[in-house]
Design a protein around this motif. Structure first.
Motif, PDB file in Angstrom:
ATOM      1  N   CYS A 202       1.064  -1.270  -0.010  1.00 30.11           N
ATOM      2  CA  CYS A 202       0.368   0.229   0.277  1.00 30.11           C
ATOM      3  C   CYS A 202       1.115   1.385   0.251  1.00 30.11           C
ATOM      4  CB  CYS A 202      -0.635  -0.092   1.127  1.00 30.11           C
ATOM      5  SG  CYS A 202      -1.984  -1.394   1.028  1.00 30.11           S
TER       6      CYS A 202
ATOM      7  N   PHE B 207      -9.052  -0.650   2.934  1.00 27.27           N
ATOM      8  CA  PHE B 207      -7.430  -1.595   1.759  1.00 27.27           C
ATOM      9  C   PHE B 207      -7.753  -2.633   1.160  1.00 27.27           C
ATOM     10  CE2 PHE B 207      -3.131   0.032   4.222  1.00 27.27           C
ATOM     11  CZ  PHE B 207      -3.997   1.257   3.967  1.00 27.27           C
TER      12      PHE B 207
ATOM     13  N   ARG C 145      -3.664   1.428  -3.222  1.00 32.66           N
ATOM     14  CA  ARG C 145      -3.530  -0.236  -2.990  1.00 32.66           C
ATOM     15  C   ARG C 145      -3.108  -1.177  -3.481  1.00 32.66           C
ATOM     16  NH1 ARG C 145      -8.840   1.980  -2.823  1.00 32.66           N
ATOM     17  NH2 ARG C 145     -10.090   2.429  -1.415  1.00 32.66           N
TER      18      ARG C 145
END
Length: 289
Positions: free
Chosen positions: A35, A112, A65
């Protein structure tokens, strides 16, 4: 346009604080296996992620992401430099670190893991607090042990994510001036069309007809709004899919060539090596690393 490898430190996190760029740079489409959090301290331009275009401005935090194709296009002059902080983090390791913060952990995990989820947050109200946090990390490293510095970094990240959570809650409650500053553009319609058709041979005339724009206007407006050409975006999207297929399937190079909308395997191999840095065979052998 490539997988941009990030070598995470032993803490599974890497920081770059207030990096300053004063000369224009083109930028490129890329993605990471971890990330990325990008905080803009100063700068103007646009960010492309998830087939959407976001305006860049002071205090905006962008989330990329794992394996999300994105591109940052900063409009830089000597009088208006681009200043940003970047954090790369292993999402699995972060989830472990947040086990004592169940509400924040739930928010971050959802954030996420949500495909095509929210990618932009306004943290302008929190910049003074963020500056104080970053000043702590930029203090004299000789006065801290490696373990102390690592703990400080994780504490700063947890607090930064708490600010993101607060900004998101303000946005849902209608108290935020703009957690997401975005106006739909023609470039988004173009990227959406390419997402649906990148596995087919590309014809600019077909795209222009379906988008209801002339070919010349189509190319010009995409360049103006994203800072890149249509062909660059399309190639990046095809290479990203090729990388996925090389890692997750046993498809031959010829089959992958066809699946990403190309017809010539030799051209695909040459293009892949030029932009990824290795041949498709080498990429598969290394497991995508």
């Amino acid at each position: 346009m490539r997988l941009s490898p990030v070598m995470l430190h032993s803490s599974d996190m890497q920081w770059t604080i207030k990096r300053i760029t004063e000369q224009p740079f083109a930028g490129y489409y890329h993605w990471h296996s971890c990330c990325e959090l990008l905080l803009v301290h100063q700068g103007q331009g646009s960010v492309i992620v998830n087939h959407k275009r976001y305006e860049m401005e002071q205090g905006m935090l962008f989330l990329f992401r794992p394996f999300e194709l994105h591109r940052v296009h900063a409009q830089i002059t000597p009088e208006h430099p681009y200043v940003r902080s970047i954090i790369y983090v292993d999402p699995n390791r972060l989830e472990q670190k947040l086990r004592d913060f169940p509400l924040l952990r739930r928010f971050v995990t959802k954030l996420f893991q949500t495909q095509n989820g929210q990618s932009s947050f306004s943290l302008s109200a929190y910049l003074p607090m963020i500056d104080s946090l970053f000043a702590m990390l930029l203090g004299n490293p000789a006065s801290f042990s490696t373990l102390q510095h690592e703990e400080d970094a994780w504490l700063c990240l947890v607090q930064l994510l708490r600010m993101v959570q607060a900004a998101d809650q303000d946005h849902e409650g209608g108290t935020s001036d703009r957690s997401i500053k975005r106006i739909k553009k023609d470039s988004e319609r173009i990227m959406k069309w390419m997402e649906e058709h990148y596995q087919e041979p590309f014809d600019l005339g077909v795209l222009a007809k379906e988008i209801h724009l002339s070919k010349s206007h189509l190319s010009r407006v995409f360049k103006q709004e994203t800072g890149s050409s249509i062909s660059s975006y399309l190639l990046a999207r095809r290479l990203k899919e090729a990388c996925r297929l090389l890692e997750a399937s046993e498809c031959s190079v010829e089959e992958i060539t066809r699946r990403v909308g190309l017809t010539n395997a030799s051209y695909f191999i040459q293009t892949f090596k030029k932009h990824i840095g290795v041949t498709p065979f080498q990429y598969r052998k290394k497991g995508g690393r």
